[in-house]
Design an enzyme around this catalytic site. Structure first.
Site, PDB file in Angstrom:
ATOM      1  N   ASP A 268      -6.434   1.357   3.078  1.00 45.84           N
ATOM      2  CA  ASP A 268      -5.135   1.692   3.648  1.00 45.84           C
ATOM      3  C   ASP A 268      -5.330   2.930   4.548  1.00 45.84           C
ATOM      4  O   ASP A 268      -6.408   3.535   4.591  1.00 45.84           O
ATOM      5  CB  ASP A 268      -4.091   1.922   2.548  1.00 45.84           C
ATOM      6  CG  ASP A 268      -2.680   1.645   3.076  1.00 45.84           C
ATOM      7  OD1 ASP A 268      -2.482   1.725   4.302  1.00 45.84           O
ATOM      8  OD2 ASP A 268      -1.777   1.363   2.275  1.00 45.84           O
TER       9      ASP A 268
HETATM   10  C1  BGC Z   1       0.713   1.269   4.689  1.00 48.65           C
HETATM   11  C2  BGC Z   1       0.201  -0.127   4.940  1.00 48.65           C
HETATM   12  C3  BGC Z   1       0.141  -0.390   6.419  1.00 48.65           C
HETATM   13  C4  BGC Z   1      -0.713   0.671   7.067  1.00 48.65           C
HETATM   14  C5  BGC Z   1      -0.863   0.494   8.559  1.00 48.65           C
HETATM   15  C6  BGC Z   1       0.000   2.327   5.513  1.00 48.65           C
HETATM   16  O1  BGC Z   1       0.624   3.552   5.439  1.00 48.65           O
HETATM   17  O2  BGC Z   1       0.576   1.566   3.311  1.00 48.65           O
HETATM   18  O3  BGC Z   1       1.030  -1.064   4.298  1.00 48.65           O
HETATM   19  O4  BGC Z   1      -0.345  -1.686   6.660  1.00 48.65           O
HETATM   20  O5  BGC Z   1      -0.132   1.934   6.847  1.00 48.65           O
HETATM   21  O6  BGC Z   1       0.310   0.809   9.237  1.00 48.65           O
END
Ligand code: BGC
Length: 703
Positions: A268
């Site tokens: 993530d």
């Molecule tokens: C989130 C994800 C997301 C990623 C990219 C993160 O902060 O937890 O769900 O896909 O950002 O935007």
């Protein structure tokens, strides 16, 4: 032959030619379409780009992406980097692209796999035309705590429902072919048990036992893996002292070895670097080492891999084979997306106007995501000829964008019709008035025949990092409903939200209550259709609705415990133990009766047949639900679990014999080591309209 197999030799030859820096570069995902580090792209230090300009893409406003701009960047990688390896473009296309559907929690409420799949197909087609190859959806986190804002992004509390939807979303995004120009790579996230965050506070530590992990949190991911999901995202969370991003048992262990899944694992946002904050890595270098060795292939926006993997390999802390295996997976994904055949996106393919068929699909899904919780005296649908007062903060036409819900990066406000206009378009021969301020609303309520009050959560009250400490309506809204309720004019409350709420005061104040999880682009017309009776409120609750926050966590598939005995029946002294509404609940504009339940069980599993009769005056749809309980097992089992469901249309006065089946494997359960137990004994089965009602019988299963 699949492109990744056709290009297998090229991939090996590239790996043979790459420097350690270039290899680490393939595993580096840089953020932003605004400020791309072109010098890094030229040096081969960037493998993929996340088209987002902040870590909170779900909440922040995001710049649009266009194929022409992405092609420009692609040219830098293809023409100016030494090996010419194309970039992979990723973006959070979560519940639609230009055609925004209901938030995933609303999609789950539809219990309509075909509709959910169609929305994903449309999203893939639209986003791919903008040059995006890879989306970070579906989110498969089971959520039992509505304080957690990210409950909006998932399919609710039930592993079976989430597994069915997981498969449909993956197939919807991918089955057209990642290289076909119509499909995109999907990403099952956030692996795993992210929804256990304590107190519903996003990113918090979670506690999960091995058997709960196996039976509740892992199944939707397994369904996605079986459907061939191209990628998986490791969750931010830690349990038992180990962040998912550095957890080899979860990543290499369960995903790769146990399930034989061979896709790409991405961290993530910044999660590799955050291993330092978790206190399991002393510095960014150690964070990179732990994450790669655990199985994370791509470092999203963390800057740890490209900075440190080359030296980690040189010093022997990371075997080059581990690095190569990760690079191979990433290059195979690029090949699968057709990038080694044609890295560019046609610049004339993006949609200008949303096609009618896309709107119809979003609207049909929205109809089926809206749940009717109360309808005293059959006040809904609204009769022709009424003077309707449309009031409440979310009825404001200026606020229509809020109906998009969280994670809407590409929806355009101009594409939406607000609820007032939609109601007026339907209105003849009804009259629709509108009042913006509470005082006007009250004055109007005294003059009209029925008041429709639209209340609830604005779109950024749920989603990432938007947790709450209350399940009440935002300040002032309950009071408005109570005031309106006392006037004496019939009151319909439409609650629009990104989570389940404690709606008891709403039920007390209003004669009828519709609950709509942010329904997306077609929210206005869809809610108007339901109010006016052009469509049924087709949704069923994908989460248990608590009476108050104090009951949380409350979910239907709980354990019986040792003490559901007479003198110890209630768990609270101040409130009943039961929920406000059970999982699977939802009224319609007609009524159904269940009869003649028959079950058969053999080596293939269970087959049930039940007659469902539409006993009302209108045609309607019912979601027939089958729940099972393993009465006695070597580990205690939940009091019931959803194992099958079917949405059926039944004309007024007619009956349908509905067949539901449960495969043999689904009759079993997993122990903490992931071993499937198929234990002989009696089972209880219920078939009915929700998790608390229905016909019941018992049968024997031979294991
Ligand atoms: C989130 C994800 C997301 C990623 C990219 C993160 O902060 O937890 O769900 O896909 O950002 O935007």
């Amino acid at each position: 032959m699949l492109p990744q197999d056709r290009h297998a030799d090229r991939i090996e030859s590239l790996i043979g030619q790459m420097t350690l820096e270039e290899k680490a570069g393939q595993l580096n995902q840089e953020p932003s379409t605004v400020d791309v580090p072109l010098d890094m792209v030229e040096k081969g230090l960037v493998g993929s780009l996340i088209c987002a300009n902040s870590a909170y893409a779900g909440t922040d406003r995001q710049a649009r992406v266009r194929a022409a701009a992405l092609n420009e960047l692609q040219r830098v990688a293809v023409e100016r980097s030494r090996l010419g390896i194309p970039l992979l473009f990723a973006r959070d296309v979560i519940h639609g692209h230009r055609t925004v559907g209901p938030i995933p929690l609303g999609q789950a409420a539809s219990f309509w796999p075909e509709g959910v799949r169609r929305l994903a197909e449309i999203a893939a087609q639209e986003a791919r035309a903008d040059g995006i190859h890879w989306t970070f959806t579906p989110m498969l986190d089971i959520a039992r705590d509505p304080r957690w804002g990210r409950i909006a992004e998932g399919f609710g509390e039930d592993p079976h429902l989430a597994s069915v939807m997981a498969e449909q979303v993956v197939r919807g995004f991918q089955d057209a072919g990642l290289h076909s120009g119509k499909g995109m790579a999907a990403c099952a996230k956030h692996y795993v048990a992210y929804g256990t965050a304590e107190g519903g506070r996003d990113y918090n530590t979670g506690e999960v036992t091995p058997t709960t992990l196996e039976n509740v949190y892992l199944p939707p991911f397994k369904a996605a893996a079986r459907a061939g999901v191209a990628t998986v995202m490791a969750a931010f969370i830690e349990f038992d002292g180990r962040p998912a991003t550095a957890n080899p048992d979860l990543l290499n262990g369960i995903l790769r070895r146990r399930w034989g899944w061979d896709g790409v694992i991405v961290s993530d946002w910044n999660a590799v670097a955050e291993l330092v904050n978790h206190g399991v890595a002393a510095d960014l270098a150690q964070a990179a080492e732990l994450a790669l060795l655990a199985g994370v292939d791509i470092d999203m926006a963390g800057g740890a891999y490209w900075r440190h993997l080359p030296d980690l390999v040189r010093s022997g802390r990371v075997p080059v084979e581990v690095l190569d295996a990760a690079v191979r997976r990433v290059l195979r994904l690029k090949a699968a997306c057709g990038l080694f055949d044609d890295p560019y996106t046609p610049e004339d393919a993006a949609i200008v106007e949303i096609p009618d068929e896309h709107r119809r699909a979003a609207r049909a899904l929205a109809h089926r995501s809206i749940v009717l919780l109360k309808n005293q005296g059959g006040i809904l649908p609204l009769r022709p000829g009424l003077r309707i007062g449309l009031v409440g903060p979310l009825a404001n036409p200026q606020a229509k964008e809020t109906f998009f819900g969280t994670w809407t990066l590409d929806g355009e406000e101009e594409d939406m019709t607000d609820l007032l206009s939609a109601m007026r378009a339907h209105a003849a021969p009804r009259e629709v008035w509108h009042a913006l301020l509470p005082d006007e609303a009250v004055a109007q309520a005294r003059l009209c025949d029925v008041v429709v009050a639209v209340v609830g959560e604005w779109r950024h009250r749920s989603g990432e990092d938007n947790s709450t400490t209350t399940l009440d309506l935002p300040p002032g809204q309950t009071e408005l409903l109570q005031y309106l309720g006392r006037i004496g004019t019939p009151l319909v409350a439409v609650v629009v939200a990104g989570r389940s709420l404690a709606v008891e005061p709403v039920l007390e104040a209003a004669d009828a209550v519709l609950f709509a999880f942010h329904p997306g682009l077609e929210a206005g017309p869809a809610i108007a259709d339901v109010l006016m009776g052009d469509a049924e409120p087709g949704g069923r609750l994908p989460v248990t609705f608590p009476r108050s926050l104090g009951q949380v966590p409350i979910y239907y598939n709980r354990k019986n415990t040792g003490r559901p005995v007479p003198n110890f029946r209630y768990r609270y002294v101040d409130r009943p133990d039961s929920p406000q509404f059970p999982f699977g609940f939802g009224l319609g504009y007609t009524t159904f009766e269940y009869s003649d339940l028959e079950v058969e069980v053999d080596r293939d599993g269970l087959r049930a047949r039940v007659t469902v009769t539409n006993t009302g005056q209108r045609d309607g749809e019912e979601v027939v639900q089958l729940y099972l309980r393993d009465d006695v097992a070597s580990l205690s089992r939940p009091i019931k679990e959803l194992k099958a469901f079917q949405r059926v249309a039944i004309p007024a006065g007619r009956s349908l014999r509905v067949k539901l089946s449960v495969p043999r494997q689904a009759m079993g359960f997993f122990d903490g080591e992931g071993r499937l137990h198929l234990e002989p004994g009696t089972f209880t089965v219920w078939v009915g309209p929700n998790s608390e009602e229905g016909l019941q019988t018992q049968f024997r299963f031979d294991g």
